[in-house]
Design an enzyme around this catalytic site. Structure first.
Site, PDB file in Angstrom:
ATOM      1  N   THR A 229      -8.482  22.091 -21.690  1.00  0.00           N
ATOM      2  CA  THR A 229      -9.093  20.855 -21.237  1.00  0.00           C
ATOM      3  C   THR A 229     -10.090  20.420 -22.309  1.00  0.00           C
ATOM      4  O   THR A 229     -10.100  20.978 -23.406  1.00  0.00           O
ATOM      5  CB  THR A 229      -9.685  21.042 -19.814  1.00  0.00           C
ATOM      6  N   LYS A 233      -7.730  19.380 -26.519  1.00  0.00           N
ATOM      7  CA  LYS A 233      -6.310  19.016 -26.408  1.00  0.00           C
ATOM      8  C   LYS A 233      -5.708  18.504 -27.723  1.00  0.00           C
ATOM      9  O   LYS A 233      -4.512  18.663 -27.955  1.00  0.00           O
ATOM     10  CB  LYS A 233      -6.133  17.949 -25.322  1.00  0.00           C
ATOM     11  N   ALA A 294      -7.838   3.257 -21.470  1.00  0.00           N
ATOM     12  CA  ALA A 294      -6.940   3.553 -22.600  1.00  0.00           C
ATOM     13  C   ALA A 294      -7.347   4.835 -23.311  1.00  0.00           C
ATOM     14  O   ALA A 294      -7.191   4.975 -24.517  1.00  0.00           O
ATOM     15  CB  ALA A 294      -6.942   2.377 -23.578  1.00  0.00           C
TER      16      ALA A 294
HETATM   17  P1  NAP Z   1     -11.235   9.344 -21.556  1.00  0.00           P
HETATM   18  O1  NAP Z   1     -10.330   9.810 -22.630  1.00  0.00           O
HETATM   19  O2  NAP Z   1     -12.692   9.430 -21.722  1.00  0.00           O
HETATM   20  O3  NAP Z   1     -10.871   7.787 -21.248  1.00  0.00           O
HETATM   21  C1  NAP Z   1     -11.524   7.042 -20.260  1.00  0.00           C
HETATM   22  C2  NAP Z   1     -11.146   5.584 -20.346  1.00  0.00           C
HETATM   23  O4  NAP Z   1     -11.875   4.902 -19.350  1.00  0.00           O
HETATM   24  C3  NAP Z   1     -11.514   4.919 -21.675  1.00  0.00           C
HETATM   25  O5  NAP Z   1     -10.641   3.856 -21.918  1.00  0.00           O
HETATM   26  C4  NAP Z   1     -12.913   4.431 -21.367  1.00  0.00           C
HETATM   27  O6  NAP Z   1     -13.331   3.384 -22.196  1.00  0.00           O
HETATM   28  C5  NAP Z   1     -12.720   3.903 -19.968  1.00  0.00           C
HETATM   29  N1  NAP Z   1     -13.969   3.755 -19.246  1.00  0.00           N
HETATM   30  C6  NAP Z   1     -14.948   4.652 -19.096  1.00  0.00           C
HETATM   31  N2  NAP Z   1     -15.931   4.152 -18.333  1.00  0.00           N
HETATM   32  C7  NAP Z   1     -15.563   2.898 -18.004  1.00  0.00           C
HETATM   33  C8  NAP Z   1     -16.153   1.855 -17.244  1.00  0.00           C
HETATM   34  N3  NAP Z   1     -17.352   2.015 -16.660  1.00  0.00           N
HETATM   35  N4  NAP Z   1     -15.499   0.692 -17.123  1.00  0.00           N
HETATM   36  C9  NAP Z   1     -14.306   0.494 -17.720  1.00  0.00           C
HETATM   37  N5  NAP Z   1     -13.688   1.429 -18.457  1.00  0.00           N
HETATM   38  C10 NAP Z   1     -14.309   2.636 -18.596  1.00  0.00           C
HETATM   39  O7  NAP Z   1     -10.901  10.086 -20.185  1.00  0.00           O
HETATM   40  P2  NAP Z   1      -9.482  10.587 -19.677  1.00  0.00           P
HETATM   41  O8  NAP Z   1      -9.279  11.993 -20.053  1.00  0.00           O
HETATM   42  O9  NAP Z   1      -8.470   9.576 -20.059  1.00  0.00           O
HETATM   43  O10 NAP Z   1      -9.719  10.545 -18.088  1.00  0.00           O
HETATM   44  C11 NAP Z   1      -9.744   9.337 -17.380  1.00  0.00           C
HETATM   45  C12 NAP Z   1      -9.843   9.620 -15.900  1.00  0.00           C
HETATM   46  O11 NAP Z   1      -8.681  10.325 -15.466  1.00  0.00           O
HETATM   47  C13 NAP Z   1     -11.027  10.500 -15.519  1.00  0.00           C
HETATM   48  O12 NAP Z   1     -11.518  10.068 -14.297  1.00  0.00           O
HETATM   49  C14 NAP Z   1     -10.408  11.876 -15.386  1.00  0.00           C
HETATM   50  O13 NAP Z   1     -11.122  12.696 -14.514  1.00  0.00           O
HETATM   51  C15 NAP Z   1      -9.061  11.518 -14.804  1.00  0.00           C
HETATM   52  N6  NAP Z   1      -8.022  12.540 -15.092  1.00  0.00           N
HETATM   53  C16 NAP Z   1      -7.405  13.112 -14.031  1.00  0.00           C
HETATM   54  C17 NAP Z   1      -6.420  14.053 -14.249  1.00  0.00           C
HETATM   55  C18 NAP Z   1      -5.727  14.675 -13.074  1.00  0.00           C
HETATM   56  O14 NAP Z   1      -5.025  15.675 -13.240  1.00  0.00           O
HETATM   57  N7  NAP Z   1      -5.856  14.122 -11.906  1.00  0.00           N
HETATM   58  C19 NAP Z   1      -6.055  14.409 -15.562  1.00  0.00           C
HETATM   59  C20 NAP Z   1      -6.708  13.780 -16.634  1.00  0.00           C
HETATM   60  C21 NAP Z   1      -7.706  12.848 -16.380  1.00  0.00           C
HETATM   61  P3  NAP Z   1     -14.496   3.651 -23.300  1.00  0.00           P
HETATM   62  O15 NAP Z   1     -13.835   4.470 -24.359  1.00  0.00           O
HETATM   63  O16 NAP Z   1     -14.892   2.301 -23.726  1.00  0.00           O
HETATM   64  O17 NAP Z   1     -15.569   4.421 -22.602  1.00  0.00           O
END
Ligand code: NAP
Length: 454
Positions: A229, A233, A294
């Protein structure tokens, strides 16, 4: 995985069986005599001639200690390794000793006497050695493998022994930083427990920059596989021997299998998400998908959606360039992918919602402990009634987005099922065969709900 150590008289088939069994089971193979020859820069015969047997036996003992420091190897030992108790003690600490028991008359029929330094005196010498050593071979081994039938039959018996040893007490882990919050052990252990005897699955804190130390530990301690995690990755990729096509396309690995010291990387996030949708009767193939955010998760989902035949994927992000970069990244690798990128504002979210079959929140908005909230959920009203609204978040169980979507009569899915399915698929890589995903899902979910508040 523990070492598999083959002992037996010269010509008993240790090297050919060991090599073939290692290949069949994905373990590393070491021929101890060849290892010594490489180190010394001369053949065993030359070593005997130049330095005498005693010196050769010293080198053999040092080699036993050296090889015993690593795991996951099939080791074909030299015929005389059992003569020294110290060798057996060192080797048996690292694995299982198997005596390859081939009848003397068969060895005599096969062995090239001229090439063996101890057999200068001819076949009678081999009989003498056999009689002197047979007791020691038998008593120092945990398993006796009879090699009196065809090579294929003996090989198949050896492979079965290795497979059954592999099922005993395998070691798995999840690494990350932070890691204490991880639910991986609660999900993986009940599944792995169905296929292995007494598996372990640890949470290990590995900080950014510590991957070199970690992969050494994996190889040396024979850790059978691990999940990753944040923040590893992407960084893990240069440390791996091979990654599969999807991981290469996604540029991200969340599962590593240790096959005899070779590390194989996979990504199961995208597969896990769409497997969880399929479970709810929603097909990715032919669907118009809207992804909000994204980042890493959006990227894994986009790649998998393209591979699974989605009709179109629209990625909206608060920073337009992030969605555009992701679009460019994917279309460069999969040129026929139908991807749109845009800014995540009220107008765009509403407009693209109208034509979506699957809407996914891949941002942390609504997650426990995160301040950000939705400015406007009006876009939900535009989503067709046949569509499904997904939130990758699983804490809380029902985010505001899911609550509102349910209120409007839309189908919904939170991130818990994805979390479980991506683990099941990772376990399939560990186990080496597909599992009954529905049964494993029920088992893991039950354990997770019992152990946590989810
Ligand atoms: P990440 O790489 O940090 O990407 C997050 C995305 O959300 C980026 O595009 C970010 O934009 C955007 N974002 C953050 N805060 C925001 C806001 N207030 N308004 C609008 N856009 C916002 O995270 P990730 O790994 O992709 O994870 C994303 C979500 O999926 C998290 O909630 C994570 O817990 C969940 N997830 C769940 C699983 C599962 O197995 N269920 C697996 C993976 C991830 P900026 O770059 O501009 O901040």
């Amino acid at each position: 995985m523990k070492n598999i150590i083959l002992t037996g008289l010269m010509g008993s088939g240790k090297s050919s069986l060991g090599k073939a069994a290692a290949k069949a089971t994905g373990m590393a193979f070491v021929d101890m005599d060849a290892f010594i020859e490489r180190g010394a820069g001369m053949s065993v015969s030359e070593l005997f001639e130049k330095f005498g047997e005693e010196r050769f036996r010293d080198m053999e003992t040092k080699t036993c200690y050296m090889l015993a420091q690593k795991q996951g190897q099939v080791i074909a030992t030299g015929g005389g390794v059992i003569l020294n108790e110290e060798n057996i003690t060192a080797l048996s600490r690292s694995g299982i000793i198997i005596f390859v028991d081939r009848p003397l008359e068969k060895i005599l029929a096969d062995v090239d006497i001229a090439s063996r330094p101890l057999l200068k005196e001819g076949a009678d010498k081999l009989k003498k050695i056999y009689n002197e050593r047979i007791d020691r071979y038998q008593t120092s081994a945990q398993i006796i493998l009879e090699n009196s039938c065809s090579e294929e039959e003996t090989l198949s018996k050896l492979v079965n022994i290795i497979q059954s040893e592999r099922r005993k007490e395998p070691k798995f882990a999840v690494i990350g930083d932070p890691i204490s919050h991880s639910l991986s052990p609660e999900i993986h252990l009940p599944i792995l427990g169905q296929y292995f005897d007494n598996p372990s699955y640890e949470k290990i804190q590995i900080k950014k920059g510590e991957l070199l130390y970690w992969v050494r530990k994996v190889r040396d301690e024979g850790i059978d596989g691990f999940n990753l995690t944040m923040p590893h990755k992407v960084d893990i990729i240069p440390f791996l021997d091979q990654i599969d096509d999807e991981a290469r396309l996604a540029g991200s690995v969340n599962t590593v299998v240790n096959g005899g010291g070779k590390l194989y990387g996979y990504t199961t996030d995208g597969q896990g998400f769409f497997a969880s949708l399929l479970d709810a009767g929603v097909e990715c193939k032919g669907a118009n998908i809207l992804i909000l955010g994204a980042g890493g998760a959006a990227s894994a989902l986009t790649i998998r959606a393209v591979l699974d035949g989605a009709k179109s994927i629209t990625i909206l992000s608060r920073r337009l360039e992030q969605a555009e970069t992701l679009k460019e990244y994917v279309t460069k690798r999969i040129p026929n992918a139908e991807i749109l990128a845009g800014k995540m504002d009220t107008a765009a979210t509403s407009r693209f919602s109208e034509r979506s079959d699957i809407v996914i929140n891949a941002t942390p908005i609504g997650m426990e402990g995160v301040q950000a909230t939705w400015n406007d959920l009006q876009f939900l009203k535009k989503i067709p009634k046949t569509a499904v609204v997904c939130d990758l978040i699983y804490k809380p169980k029902k985010t505001k987005l899911i609550e509102e979507a349910e209120h409007l009569g839309l189908k919904t899915k939170n991130g818990l099922d994805m979390l479980i399915y991506q683990a099941i698929i990772a376990d399939e890589y560990y186990i080496g065969t597909p599992v009954d995903r529905v049964a494993m899902f029920e088992l893991a979910k039950k354990n997770l709900c019992k152990e946590t508040q989810l």
